[in-house]
Write a protein that holds these residues in place. Structure first.
Motif, PDB file in Angstrom:
ATOM      1  N   VAL A  83       2.526  -0.561  16.849  1.00  0.00           N
ATOM      2  CA  VAL A  83       2.084  -0.034  15.560  1.00  0.00           C
ATOM      3  C   VAL A  83       0.564  -0.111  15.372  1.00  0.00           C
ATOM      4  O   VAL A  83      -0.014   0.613  14.566  1.00  0.00           O
ATOM      5  CB  VAL A  83       2.812  -0.783  14.426  1.00  0.00           C
ATOM      6  N   GLN A 123       0.826  -1.208   0.000  1.00  0.00           N
ATOM      7  CA  GLN A 123       0.000   0.000   0.000  1.00  0.00           C
ATOM      8  C   GLN A 123       0.864   1.263   0.000  1.00  0.00           C
ATOM      9  O   GLN A 123       1.581   1.514   0.965  1.00  0.00           O
ATOM     10  CB  GLN A 123      -0.871   0.010   1.261  1.00  0.00           C
ATOM     11  N   GLY A 124       0.780   2.033  -1.069  1.00  0.00           N
ATOM     12  CA  GLY A 124       1.517   3.289  -1.150  1.00  0.00           C
ATOM     13  C   GLY A 124       0.587   4.466  -0.907  1.00  0.00           C
ATOM     14  O   GLY A 124       0.192   5.164  -1.854  1.00  0.00           O
TER      15      GLY A 124
END
Ligand SMILES: Cc1cc2nc3c(=O)[nH]c(=O)nc-3n(C[C@H](O)[C@H](O)[C@H](O)COP(=O)(O)OP(=O)(O)OC[C@H]3O[C@@H](n4cnc5c(N)ncnc54)[C@H](O)[C@@H]3O)c2cc1C
Length: 392
Positions: free
Chosen positions: A370, A124-125
């Protein structure tokens, strides 16, 4: 009339499959809470695919199983009980559903089979330096030149880019007054000239995130999903699916059970009684939250399957499960941290760890930080919830 489903028989069938078809080595890695990689996820996806169970969440016409939501729940539960690896999410749960909902027929034919059989890997960019919570501020540009876009910019925190083949990418195709406008969604092969991937070192010692630099990268216009300038709509649809990852509570409950065993094994003397009882209480509170999330998760899966609006469910699930997960790993750290945390060094996916058995508890605690950041931080989820509830 449709035949009634025998859910007990279905559970037995899934259990038999999990115990006989999931390689024991994979189940051992999961049971030991090791970090996984494509080397495990891809062959497991292939096995599921060959059995017709590659995409429980997809419509049947695209290779889905056709299960109802109770069968989906049983499948998730049994997979977790039997320590089978979770299915890799970027293709199946993120870009796959977006292509199904908004992609062209050609894109469906081209991209869905590789996701289903596990041969093509996605990342995923979205995030950039300066565009995380405020994603709409993204500055990577895609300039149209004939049948191609020329992409320039930088993505960051790109999980698994180093083992992916493709990146679904939000780019700016035009500058508009409102920053959510003028964004498009491009599918970019990561072997295109001009792409550089660099690892980011994280406190958990596991290489999973990267920076991705895009320098004069030429991408065919045919790789754009949906309409130019409408990427924000598709991107948000995808983020909702990402946040629904919390709908599958079964692996977290399994980990909670493991943590309960750890508490019992490590704090078994009379002198430890008070600490043991306090930690058990904390696990109980996390379990209560997770059981609530489980009920909401089933509602969310049913809503997706019926095509109903998801409303607050993605944000509520993301928020509650990520904090409950952290609370469980906090307990584990309170048990083994004093002994093992000072010995924490890099622990690679599945690598040997004879030097400090149990160090995975420390790694999972560190990695677990995270959960309240990626996919939209907890503060952002609270904002989304407040906006929907109170309309500001
Ligand atoms: C390990 C890891 C993996 C990731 N994987 C991916 C990936 O694969 N692909 C991808 O695109 N991105 C990924 N991300 C990026 C992730 O989505 C962003 O880190 C996240 O959206 C937060 O953005 P930021 O890091 O820029 O922090 P910021 O947006 O700068 O936020 C900093 C702090 O300010 C708070 N904050 C920000 N805005 C507000 C507000 N309006 N109200 C209240 N508080 C606010 C945040 O909650 C946070 O605590 C990953 C991140 C990590 C750490």
């Amino acid at each position: 009339m449709a035949e009634a489903i025998d859910y007990d028989a279905f559970r037995r069938e899934v259990t038999e499959f999990a115990l006989t078809r999931c390689p024991p080595e994979f189940r051992r890695l999961v049971a030991e809470s090791r970090k996984l990689s494509r080397k495990v996820w891809a062959p497991w996806q292939r096995i599921l695919f060959e059995h017709g169970w590659g995409a429980p969440g997809w419509p049947k016409e695209y290779g889905g199983t056709g299960w109802d939501h109770r069968q989906r729940h049983i499948f998730d539960e049994v997979m977790a009980e039997c320590d089978c690896p979770p299915q890799y999410h970027h293709g199946l749960r993120h870009i796959g559903p977006v292509i199904i909902a908004f992609g062209s027929e050609e894109q469906k034919r081209r991209f869905l089979p590789g996701i289903l059989d596990g041969s093509v890997w996605w990342c995923q960019g979205y995030s950039e330096p300066g565009a995380g919570s405020d994603l709409a501020s993204l500055r990577t540009t895609a300039r149209r030149e004939g049948d191609e876009y020329v992409v320039e910019g930088q993505k960051t925190w790109t999980s698994h880019a180093h083992e992916a083949d493709w990146m679904y990418t939000l780019v700016r195709t035009s500058k508009e007054a409102k920053k959510q406008q003028g964004i498009s969604l491009l599918l970019i092969p990561l072997d295109t000239p001009g792409i550089t991937i660099r690892p980011i070192a994280t406190i958990d010692g596991w290489h999973h995130v990267n920076e991705v630099f895009l320098d004069n990268v030429r991408v065919p216009v045919a790789n754009r999903v949906g309409e130019e300038g409408q990427g924000w709509t598709y991107g948000k649809f995808l983020l909702d699916r990402e946040r629904l990852g919390g709908a599958n509570v079964a692996p977290i409950l399994k980990n909670l059970g493991r943590t309960r065993d750890l508490v019992a094994a490590e704090l078994n003397g009379e002198a430890d009684r008070l600490k043991r009882e306090m930690l058990d209480q904390r696990l109980l509170a996390a379990e209560a939250e997770l059981l609530g999330a489980q009920a909401l998760g089933q509602e969310a899966i049913a809503a997706v399957m019926d095509g109903r609006p998801l409303g607050l469910l993605p944000s509520v699930l993301k928020l509650s499960t990520s904090h409950a997960m952290q609370r469980v790993s906090d307990v584990a750290l309170d048990v083994v941290g004093e002994r093992l945390a000072p010995r924490f060094r890099r622990v690679d996916a599945g690598g040997p760890n004879a030097e400090a058995p149990g160090i995975e508890w420390v790694q999972n605690y560190l990695y677990g930080r995270v959960r309240t950041i990626y996919g939209g931080s907890s503060e952002v989820q609270k904002n989304v919830i407040a906006r929907q509830l109170f309309g500001f």
